[in-house]
Write a protein that holds these residues in place. Structure first.
Motif, PDB file in Angstrom:
ATOM      1  N   UNK A   1      -3.590   5.918  -3.966  1.00 56.59           N
ATOM      2  CA  UNK A   1      -3.571   4.712  -3.698  1.00 56.59           C
ATOM      3  C   UNK A   1      -4.491   3.494  -4.289  1.00 56.59           C
ATOM      4  N   UNK A   2      -3.834   2.394  -4.634  1.00 57.23           N
ATOM      5  CA  UNK A   2      -4.627   1.431  -5.303  1.00 57.23           C
ATOM      6  C   UNK A   2      -3.762   0.192  -5.311  1.00 57.23           C
ATOM      7  N   UNK A   3      -4.281  -1.067  -5.309  1.00 58.66           N
ATOM      8  CA  UNK A   3      -3.584  -2.251  -5.790  1.00 58.66           C
ATOM      9  C   UNK A   3      -2.363  -2.098  -6.480  1.00 58.66           C
ATOM     10  N   UNK A   4      -2.393  -1.213  -7.483  1.00 58.60           N
ATOM     11  CA  UNK A   4      -1.303  -0.975  -8.342  1.00 58.60           C
ATOM     12  C   UNK A   4       0.030  -0.746  -7.726  1.00 58.60           C
ATOM     13  N   UNK A   5       0.157   0.045  -6.433  1.00 57.27           N
ATOM     14  CA  UNK A   5       0.977   0.203  -5.517  1.00 57.27           C
ATOM     15  C   UNK A   5       1.887  -1.235  -5.228  1.00 57.27           C
TER      16      UNK A   5
END
Length: 251
Positions: free
Chosen positions: A13-17
């Motif tokens: 999970x990360x802001x890339x999602x």
């Protein structure tokens, strides 16, 4: 494309999602990637990805490609983009690195930020040309030393990548997108370059320029394969053409 089993960066999970949720649906509808030698793209560990650059849409396409291959892309990007509301926040949170136009690479904060990514085993995307190619036929022009400096200082490979077809989506210097009909973007990934012959040498201008030429030659050869054409024997040098246009010489 078969990204293999190693997809830890994209599954974490990360802001890339959030970025993927915004960008992927559009790109998937508008672009079909046809990738050659996908197995040469490192699934783990730090490396510098060095693509050719001839359209403003290139970073989006290369970012999506990296994501599809299981790696979270982090770019050296124009600082002006970081001032845009919303997008600037996402770029900063995802680890993208702002670069001031015309700024020096040597010892700069962008290079130091890229090196911090390398220390964490992450990839960094650096366009060796520094800007959109000015070659009239969109061949790679003379490169700058940022990519090889990071690679040589940190002992990591440079992975040359060539792509062709982005000009049908957004022509060079144009701001107009053509997302339909769906376009095919050809991509060829080269063998990782460890630049071993340059290690242990002083990283002066001569060494960096020589190493950069190796990278640019590799990118150009990949693009020749994609286009089925031969690049000019002499690579476009913006400095030389600027001198001819202005009638000045600046050392």
């Amino acid at each position: 494309m078969n990204p293999g089993r190693e997809r830890s960066e994209t599954r974490r999970p990360s802001v890339f999602w959030a970025l993927a949720l915004i960008i992927l649906p559009v790109i998937n509808l508008a672009v079909r990637f046809k990738v050659t030698d996908v197995g040469k793209f490192p699934r783990t560990g730090a490396f510098v990805m060095a693509p050719n650059h001839f359209s403003e849409i290139d970073p989006v396409l290369m970012g999506v490609l990296s994501w599809k291959l299981g790696r979270a892309p982090r770019f050296l990007a124009k600082a002006s983009v970081f001032t845009l509301p919303g997008l600037g926040w996402l770029l900063r949170k995802s680890g993208q690195i702002p670069v001031q136009r015309g700024g020096s690479v040597r010892g700069s904060e962008p290079v130091k930020a890229a090196e911090r990514l390398v220390e964490r085993g992450q990839m960094v995307v650096v366009y060796p040309e520094g800007s959109l190619t000015r070659d009239p036929d969109l061949w790679p022009m003379r490169g700058k030393s940022g990519a090889v400096r990071i690679a040589l200082e940190r002992g990591i490979p440079v992975v040359p990548v060539a792509h062709w077809g982005a000009q049908q989506i957004m022509p060079r210097y144009s701001k107009k997108l053509s997302l339909f009909p769906r376009r095919t973007v050809l991509v060829k990934i080269g063998d990782p370059l460890d630049l071993a012959e340059f290690r242990g040498r002083n990283l002066d201008s001569a060494t960096l320029n020589e190493a950069t030429k190796v990278v640019m030659d590799a990118i150009t050869q990949l693009l020749e394969d994609l286009r089925g054409e031969t690049a000019p024997t002499k690579r476009w040098n913006p400095a030389e053409h600027d001198q001819k246009e202005t009638g000045r010489f600046e050392a």
